[in-house]
Design an enzyme around this catalytic site. Structure first.
Site, PDB file in Angstrom:
ATOM      1  N   PRO A  72       0.796  -1.235   0.000  1.00  0.00           N
ATOM      2  CA  PRO A  72       0.000   0.000   0.000  1.00  0.00           C
ATOM      3  C   PRO A  72       0.829   1.286   0.000  1.00  0.00           C
ATOM      4  CG  PRO A  72       0.056  -0.906   2.197  1.00  0.00           C
ATOM      5  CD  PRO A  72       0.785  -1.893   1.322  1.00  0.00           C
ATOM      6  N   CYS A  73       1.487   1.562  -1.115  1.00  0.00           N
ATOM      7  CA  CYS A  73       2.267   2.794  -1.208  1.00  0.00           C
ATOM      8  C   CYS A  73       1.369   4.028  -1.165  1.00  0.00           C
ATOM      9  CB  CYS A  73       3.131   2.791  -2.465  1.00  0.00           C
ATOM     10  SG  CYS A  73       2.245   2.440  -3.992  1.00  0.00           S
ATOM     11  N   HIS A  74       0.066   3.858  -1.425  1.00  0.00           N
ATOM     12  CA  HIS A  74      -0.846   5.008  -1.357  1.00  0.00           C
ATOM     13  C   HIS A  74      -1.010   5.504   0.080  1.00  0.00           C
ATOM     14  CE1 HIS A  74      -3.319   1.372  -0.800  1.00  0.00           C
ATOM     15  NE2 HIS A  74      -4.114   2.118  -0.050  1.00  0.00           N
TER      16      HIS A  74
END
Length: 298
Positions: free
Chosen positions: A264-266
């Site tokens: 989950p780089c967001h």
């Protein structure tokens, strides 16, 4: 014998993996609504947004409620530009604590089950030589998704809503120039359905195969410790992996994450509360954060 990819073009329509709830269509509506909200000086009434979407207020509200589990008015709050700042204030995750609670590695990860392994540094240095990577397009809650995988698990997940299908395909293919790429949706379909919560009983596992440099993999492992609906900062990630001064390098590694959504780089933001960058487009990042926040609060 392996060969360098010729950046294969999409030859079939996206798999209808999200037909059950129309989530890909809903994302299209959401994307237009995001643009409309951004351009407005003040919050918009339901009938205003519905009218711009070409829908009746009741139909628009029903679609939005099906997609995120809250009303369009509440969801609009999550899409406002200050949502990232409120997340940092109210749902900031200290990654050391997350690790202590077991929210990393191969255990249960937040709202889904994942298991992962990383390619060895020597294999990574060979740039995918000898690797066979299957690929296919699928619908997702955030628009068309390009998914790639090896027999060990998903190794690539890109979103084309902002950058287009050809650019997304080229982006993933050039990461592993020595690999052979083969279109094969059947190999990937079950993993994708579980990844987006469209099948399974909550105990099924989506396998991932992390293909990256050792430093990148350390950053991606830290990202896996961020719970759904929560965020952290690039500097916090740098601190966690033992390189507190390497914030810029961490940001680069976050941007090079090949398995978006699952890694989950967001959920990584700037300390100022700014969204920072997002490889597949900031509207996609904002939609992901809003989607997760609304589900947590519902």
């Amino acid at each position: 014998m392996t060969h360098a990819p010729q950046h294969p073009r999409q030859t079939t329509a996206p798999e209808d993996a999200a037909t059950a709830d129309g989530s890909a269509y809903h994302y299209g509506v959401m994307r237009r609504a995001i643009d409309l909200i951004d351009a407005a000086a003040d919050p918009l009434a339901l009938d205003q947004i519905a009218g711009e979407m070409g829908m009746s207020p009741a139909h628009f509200q029903r679609l939005f409620s099906q997609w995120v589990g809250v009303s369009p008015k509440r969801y609009q709050q999550y899409l406002m530009l200050d949502h990232a700042k409120s997340l940092l204030r109210d749902r900031f995750t200290t990654l050391d604590t997350a690790h202590e609670l077991g929210l990393s590695g191969s255990g249960r990860l937040h709202d889904m089950f994942l298991r992962w392994e990383a390619m060895s540094p020597g294999d990574f240095a060979r740039k995918g030589d000898g690797l066979v990577i299957s690929w296919a397009w699928f619908d997702s809650p955030f628009g068309p998704a390009l998914v790639m995988g090896t027999p060990r698990g998903i190794c690539g997940l890109a979103f084309s809503a902002e950058m287009g299908t050809d650019a997304a395909m080229e982006d993933l293919c050039r990461r592993w120039p020595g690999a052979t790429f083969r279109e094969d949706p059947a190999v990937l379909r079950d993993w994708v359905q579980i990844a987006f919560g469209l099948q399974g009983d909550g105990t099924d596992k989506t396998p991932m195969y992390l293909i990256g440099a050792p430093f990148q993999i350390k950053v991606w492992e830290a990202l896996l410790a961020i719970p759904s609906g929560h965020v952290t900062t690039y500097s916090e990630i740098a601190q966690t992996i033992g390189t507190p001064k390497a914030v810029r390098a961490v940001g680069t590694a976050v941007g090079r994450n090949p398995i978006s959504w699952l890694i989950p780089c967001h959920r990584a933001l700037r300390k100022s509360g700014g969204l920072g960058g997002y490889h597949w487009g900031l509207p996609v990042k904002r939609a992901m954060l809003a989607f997760e926040s609304a589900r947590v609060d519902a």
